[in-house]
Design an enzyme around this catalytic site. Sequence first.
Site, PDB file in Angstrom:
ATOM      1  N   GLU A   1       0.832  -1.208   0.000  1.00  0.00           N
ATOM      2  CA  GLU A   1       0.000   0.000   0.000  1.00  0.00           C
ATOM      3  C   GLU A   1       0.865   1.255   0.000  1.00  0.00           C
ATOM      4  O   GLU A   1       0.599   2.214  -0.741  1.00  0.00           O
ATOM      5  CB  GLU A   1      -0.924   0.003   1.225  1.00  0.00           C
TER       6      GLU A   1
ATOM      7  N   CYS B   1      -2.382  -3.793   6.996  1.00  0.00           N
ATOM      8  CA  CYS B   1      -1.994  -4.070   8.378  1.00  0.00           C
ATOM      9  C   CYS B   1      -2.383  -2.910   9.285  1.00  0.00           C
ATOM     10  O   CYS B   1      -2.468  -1.760   8.862  1.00  0.00           O
ATOM     11  CB  CYS B   1      -0.497  -4.358   8.468  1.00  0.00           C
TER      12      CYS B   1
ATOM     13  N   CYS C   1      -0.257   0.321   7.596  1.00  0.00           N
ATOM     14  CA  CYS C   1      -0.695   0.785   6.283  1.00  0.00           C
ATOM     15  C   CYS C   1      -2.050   1.488   6.372  1.00  0.00           C
ATOM     16  O   CYS C   1      -2.366   2.329   5.526  1.00  0.00           O
ATOM     17  CB  CYS C   1      -0.756  -0.384   5.312  1.00  0.00           C
TER      18      CYS C   1
ATOM     19  N   ALA D   1       7.369 -32.578 -14.556  1.00  0.00           N
ATOM     20  CA  ALA D   1       7.127 -32.380 -15.985  1.00  0.00           C
ATOM     21  C   ALA D   1       6.881 -33.747 -16.604  1.00  0.00           C
ATOM     22  O   ALA D   1       7.680 -34.671 -16.424  1.00  0.00           O
ATOM     23  CB  ALA D   1       8.321 -31.699 -16.651  1.00  0.00           C
TER      24      ALA D   1
ATOM     25  N   LEU E   1      21.841 -29.036 -10.164  1.00  0.00           N
ATOM     26  CA  LEU E   1      20.808 -28.415  -9.316  1.00  0.00           C
ATOM     27  C   LEU E   1      21.073 -26.932  -9.050  1.00  0.00           C
ATOM     28  O   LEU E   1      20.691 -26.395  -8.019  1.00  0.00           O
ATOM     29  CB  LEU E   1      20.657 -29.166  -7.988  1.00  0.00           C
TER      30      LEU E   1
ATOM     31  N   ARG F   1      20.128 -21.453 -13.310  1.00  0.00           N
ATOM     32  CA  ARG F   1      20.785 -20.891 -14.491  1.00  0.00           C
ATOM     33  C   ARG F   1      19.907 -19.820 -15.150  1.00  0.00           C
ATOM     34  O   ARG F   1      19.927 -19.631 -16.369  1.00  0.00           O
ATOM     35  CB  ARG F   1      21.139 -22.015 -15.465  1.00  0.00           C
TER      36      ARG F   1
ATOM     37  N   GLU G   1      12.325 -31.776  -6.939  1.00  0.00           N
ATOM     38  CA  GLU G   1      12.342 -32.151  -8.352  1.00  0.00           C
ATOM     39  C   GLU G   1      12.610 -33.636  -8.568  1.00  0.00           C
ATOM     40  O   GLU G   1      13.106 -34.026  -9.620  1.00  0.00           O
ATOM     41  CB  GLU G   1      13.398 -31.326  -9.100  1.00  0.00           C
TER      42      GLU G   1
END
Length: 377
Positions: free
Chosen positions: A59, A85, A94, A163, A213, A216, A308
């Site tokens: 906000e 908040c 906020c 996947a 792992l 990239r 993964e």
Amino acid sequence: MSSWKATSASEAFMDRAIQLARRGRGATAPNPCVGAVLVRDGKIVAEGWHTRFGRLHAERECLADARENDVDPRGATMFVTLEPCNHHGKTPPCTEALIEAGVAEVVVGTRDPNPVAAGGVEKLRSHGIKVTVGVCEQRCRDLIDDFLLWQNSHSPYNILKMAATLDGRIAARARKPEAVSCPESFARVHELRAMAGAVVIGGNTFYADNPSLTCRKKDLPADFVQPLAVVVTSRLPEDPSRFTLLRERPERTIFMTSKTAARSPQADVLRRRGTSVWPLPGRAGALVLSCGFERLRYDCGCHYTLCEGGGRFAMALIQQGLADELIHFVAPRILGDDAAPAAYSGREATSMAQALDFRIAECEHVGTDLMLTLRSR
């Protein structure tokens, strides 16, 4: 392109706030990611999101954007994904900023479940600001699933990535490390790795793929720290020098294994290379993974993990209640080979009544693939 479509102007504005919120995901941990837009005369005139833990909330970022562009927020409407908040934390409430700015209306996606920060709606209404709650509520609540988990458990937020082809295969029967999905999906995975404190795989993936792992992703910041590499297996490597992880970054690699394996000579060899070996309760093939994930959070500061592994590891995570979000890429390809490894395996189910049900939270075209974001029902 997402399959979700706005059915009203309010949903369209909240959809934009949701898109902005996602830009901060990961960087805001352990706080939630939040987005906000300021609207006047049916047009967005300012935007903001929580960019990083400890910085301005969405906000206040939105109001700052308005000031920079000479936009007067008085009388305008702010759309925000999470209830503003109402407490002093690292930043002031906020609600005070919205009241001082003269915003006429606030549209909230979902209420704040944190009792410390809640009460913003009531505070705004007590100052004459119109407040509407519940626009795109489920999608906004999905944004804070990670925050709710950190508040109520000792685990990191675990994202399980898979996947597969249309017939649910993650590799050909030879199990060679070949791409299943398209380059655009591959890039998305590296965006997830950039957010994760650890990338976790099972032993079969470790031995079959010999992965690095690493993230990239293009244009990584100079101070980027690669995620930890975590291998869950009861069979520790006999010759560590054969594996990329143990040659290139042994000190950033962790093996979660059985108590017996953790006391073996192979474990001693790994530790001498700087690699951590963590014993888990349970037996080989049925380790209690929650203990290892809790240690990742508290010993290593991991708020997110990206998992993964193969089909059996994926099923173990799901059955142990550790897959908080499932990102499933569907490639429009068919192998048609019963001997090829399946995306999810290792479970006996004799009827559809025993299937594990999920809710599709998002559906998006990525390159030639379909990316499904799922959560447990």
